[in-house]
Design a protein around this motif. Structure first.
Motif, short mmCIF file in Angstrom:
data_model
loop_
_atom_site.label_atom_id
_atom_site.label_comp_id
_atom_site.label_asym_id
_atom_site.label_seq_id
_atom_site.Cartn_x
_atom_site.Cartn_y
_atom_site.Cartn_z
N UNK A 1 0.87 -1.17 0.00
CA UNK A 1 0.00 0.00 0.00
C UNK A 1 0.91 1.23 0.00
N UNK B 1 1.32 5.09 -1.50
CA UNK B 1 0.73 6.23 -2.20
C UNK B 1 1.62 6.75 -3.35
N UNK B 2 0.93 7.29 -4.36
CA UNK B 2 1.57 7.79 -5.58
C UNK B 2 2.79 8.70 -5.32
N UNK B 3 2.63 9.66 -4.43
CA UNK B 3 3.73 10.61 -4.16
C UNK B 3 4.96 9.88 -3.64
N UNK B 4 4.72 8.88 -2.82
CA UNK B 4 5.84 8.13 -2.26
C UNK B 4 6.55 7.33 -3.35
#
Lengths: 556, 133
Positions: free
Chosen positions: B96, B98-101
């Motif tokens: 899981x 997130x996109x920014x990460x």
């Protein structure tokens, strides 16, 4: 029975004429239809499928053995299920704010998520805690954090569920100590500790000690609570994580009940009378995406457990045979693609749980395949339950699908297939032995792999993932945990350690060691230790030294 | 690479996260695709992962985290690989995330991140096409 013969002949006719003519012209979507558990499905179910049923023995009435129709006489006509959203993150202070927000929004029970170091018995300053502090739940190092977590929440009025397993006895000790500070005695406390170590070995992974001493810790809590905490649920025997790890519905029922059998047997072996503790056992299931199979699953699990308690363990009190359970919608069915679709999935799964007679329910948030849920998403999830409860009328009559030829057949089928698995596990020496052999882990893994293959091959459709896809940008606002909260948690821990009476701590830890080495109940020593602010990590270290640590077998 | 040599993959679970369904399913798929797969099991520190990768002489490391600790643990693995001169190993991740990460993680040298819903075939194909041998 003439009527049955008539139906039988008519069915044959229908199959050979009307149906077969249509199929010849317009073939069905698939050659064969199966549930997710691979139970084959017919075109239609009729009175013939339930002709062997004995209404009183197989269904009965709500609140009475075998509880197929529900565990309470009035079910949701008396009171709706408890709407219990699992939450808790970062620090005790933030979690406390989220709890008070949820209680204000009409939530009726608390459910505490702990971070992984807490679940595995490490303090926030432990090397292995790095990066994990406050991530999937609240960090609890000592009673000081628990005091903040439940600040201004009257513990005699709420029921609190704590998702804690390996160190469950210690967190229970802390809860008792916090309540005492609020002036609430432990006999008034309502809530649940998950306390289910067997499923940690097979599915969830937050084990610490080997099975033997782990089972002893569990029976210690059973005994302590049977004497001191009559309203406390001493365990939540969990199929949810088994299901999330990839099992089928049948395996979920079978492995959960096999675990339950092991706990009951361990307590009986430790000298407890079955009726002294069995009514405080509770269960926890997932609600996955196969609508009817899930409803039948809940009913089958209830009936099977009642029969096991009566026939196998000779429970005399009907309350001992009552399977009360919590349900959570299936996190593993949520997609990161088109995340708003998850609201619809969760709605259907929540409805299944209600039609299956759950006692409490957590509805997942739409953004959980992306990150931890935002406050807005959690609110939609809670509103989903409120809409089902207050607008649909689904709770206005009890067990509304009973008597459906299909539902009853499926209920029988699941019960029977689960029982076959349980017999197989019995022949291996019970759940702990089957886990040691890696049998249960392997069965779950096989199902998980088969499911993923089916999705990849598109024999199973997941909307937005392998069909009905759109090009999308992730424009989701997600919840972030500030990395500074790890540092501040560690700072507070160090400060707390410096300000407590260290000789009391040393003495309390020494006593825990002595008790752990004996056969005596650990609960009193744990309560004394948490009261002088011995940390969770310190207590678990003492127990690790005495009990050793579990090593998982390689099952791949 | 020569076609006779099998691709060696270390599938690892860094941190305390116990969600290993994905890691095990991917490990199985890579094995079924003809790769040699070593699965570390749970609770691996970045140090343990890098040590195992070097000892097992793997071509690929696949890591999975669903607890949110990826920003603390994935970059640490990359740092240690560089320090050991082993940064020719292809490193992929999942969970899981997130996109920014994902953007950040790629900057520190993770080759690819596979999110929920990724077909197994895509992972197999990516590894075959990008592995250094």
């Amino acid at each position: 029975m003439n009527e049955k013969k008539e139906i039988k002949d008519a069915l044959k006719d229908w199959e050979n004429t009307t149906l077969s003519e249509t199929i010849t012209k317009y073939p069905e979507r698939k050659e064969e239809f199966y549930t997710i558990s691979e139970i084959p499905l017919k075109q239609i179910y009729t009175p013939l499928d339930i002709k062997e049923k004995d209404y009183m023995a197989d269904l009965g009435f709500p609140g009475e053995f075998p509880f197929t129709r529900g565990v309470q006489p009035t079910m949701y006509r008396g009171r709706f299920w408890t709407m219990r959203q699992y939450s808790g993150f970062a620090t005790a202070k933030e979690s406390n704010q989220r709890f008070r927000f949820l209680l204000d929004q009409g939530q009726t029970g608390l459910s505490v998520a702990f971070d992984l170091p807490t679940q595995i018995g490490y303090d926030s300053d432990h090397l292995l805690s790095q990066g994990e502090v406050g991530k999937v739940g609240v960090a609890i190092d000592s009673l000081a954090d628990m005091e903040v977590l439940f600040d201004r929440i009257p513990l005699d009025k709420v029921s609190t569920s704590m998702t804690i397993n390996a160190p469950a006895a210690i967190l229970l000790a802390m809860y008792i100590a916090v309540a005492e500070k609020q002036g609430v005695s432990m006999d008034k406390l309502r809530g649940t500790i998950q306390n289910d170590i067997l499923k940690e070995y097979v599915a969830r992974g937050t084990y610490i000690f080997p099975p033997g001493p782990s089972m002893r810790l569990i029976t210690d809590t059973f005994k302590f609570c049977s004497e001191n905490m009559p309203r406390w649920n001493t365990i939540s025997i969990s199929g949810y994580h088994i299901r999330e790890a990839g099992s089928t519905a049948v395996q979920e029922v079978a492995f959960t009940l096999a675990d339950g059998i092991a706990y009951v047997q361990a307590a009986i072996d430790a000298g407890l009378d079955v009726d002294s503790f069995a009514s405080r056992l509770s269960f926890f299931f997932g609600s996955h995406s196969d609508f009817f199979e899930e409803i039948a699953k809940f009913r089958a699990a209830r009936r099977l457990w009642a029969r096991i308690m009566k026939e196998r363990f000779h429970a005399k009190d009907e309350q001992s045979c009552r399977m009360r359970f919590h349900t959570q919608t299936a996190g593993c069915t949520l997609t990161s693609q088109q995340p708003d679709n998850n609201v619809v999935r969760v709605t259907l799964q929540a409805l299944q749980a209600v039609l299956g007679g759950t006692q409490s329910l957590h509805t997942n948030s739409r953004d959980e395949a992306l990150s931890l849920p935002t406050r807005e998403s959690v609110q939609i999830a809670l509103r989903t339950q409120q809409i089902i409860a207050f607008e649909t009328g689904a709770g206005d009559t009890i067990d509304p699908l009973a008597g459906s030829y299909f539902i009853e057949t499926l209920t029988d089928e699941i019960e029977q297939r689960a029982m076959e698995y349980i017999e197989q596990i019995d022949s291996m020496g019970g759940a702990p032995a089957a886990i040691e052999k890696g049998f249960i882990q392997r069965e779950i893994h096989e199902s998980a792999y088969a499911f993923q293959r089916a999705v990849d091959e598109e024999s199973r459709i997941v909307v937005g993932v392998n069909r009905f896809k759109v090009d999308e940008e992730q424009e989701f606002d997600y919840l972030r945990i500030d990395p500074a909260s790890e540092t501040s948690q560690i700072t507070q821990l160090l400060y707390m350690k410096g300000s407590r009476e260290i000789t009391d701590v040393v003495e309390a830890l020494h006593r825990i060691k002595k008790v752990a080495e004996s056969d005596a109940n650990l609960m009193p020593a744990l309560i004394d230790a948490v009261k002088v602010y011995a940390t969770l990590g310190e207590i678990c270290q003492v127990l690790r030294d005495v009990f050793g640590e579990y090593r998982a077998p390689d099952i791949l | 690479m020569s076609s006779s040599k099998k691709i060696r993959v270390l599938v690892a679970k860094p941190g305390l996260d116990g969600h290993d369904r994905g890691a095990k399913v991917v490990a199985r798929a890579l094995r079924d695709a003809g790769m040699e797969v070593i699965y570390t099991g749970l609770r691996q520190t970045p140090e343990m992962i890098v040590e195992a990768a070097i000892q097992e002489d793997v071509d690929v490391i696949g890591m999975s985290i669903l607890s949110g600790a990826h920003m603390a643990l994935f970059p640490k693995v990359m740092e240690l690989l560089k320090a050991e001169d082993a940064d020719d190993i292809l490193v992929v991740g999942g969970g899981i995330i997130p996109e920014d990460d994902i953007t950040e993680l790629k900057k520190c040298g993770i080759n690819e991140i596979f999110g929920p819903g990724t077909p197994l075939e895509d992972i197999v194909k990516y590894i075959r096409e990008n592995v250094n041998a």
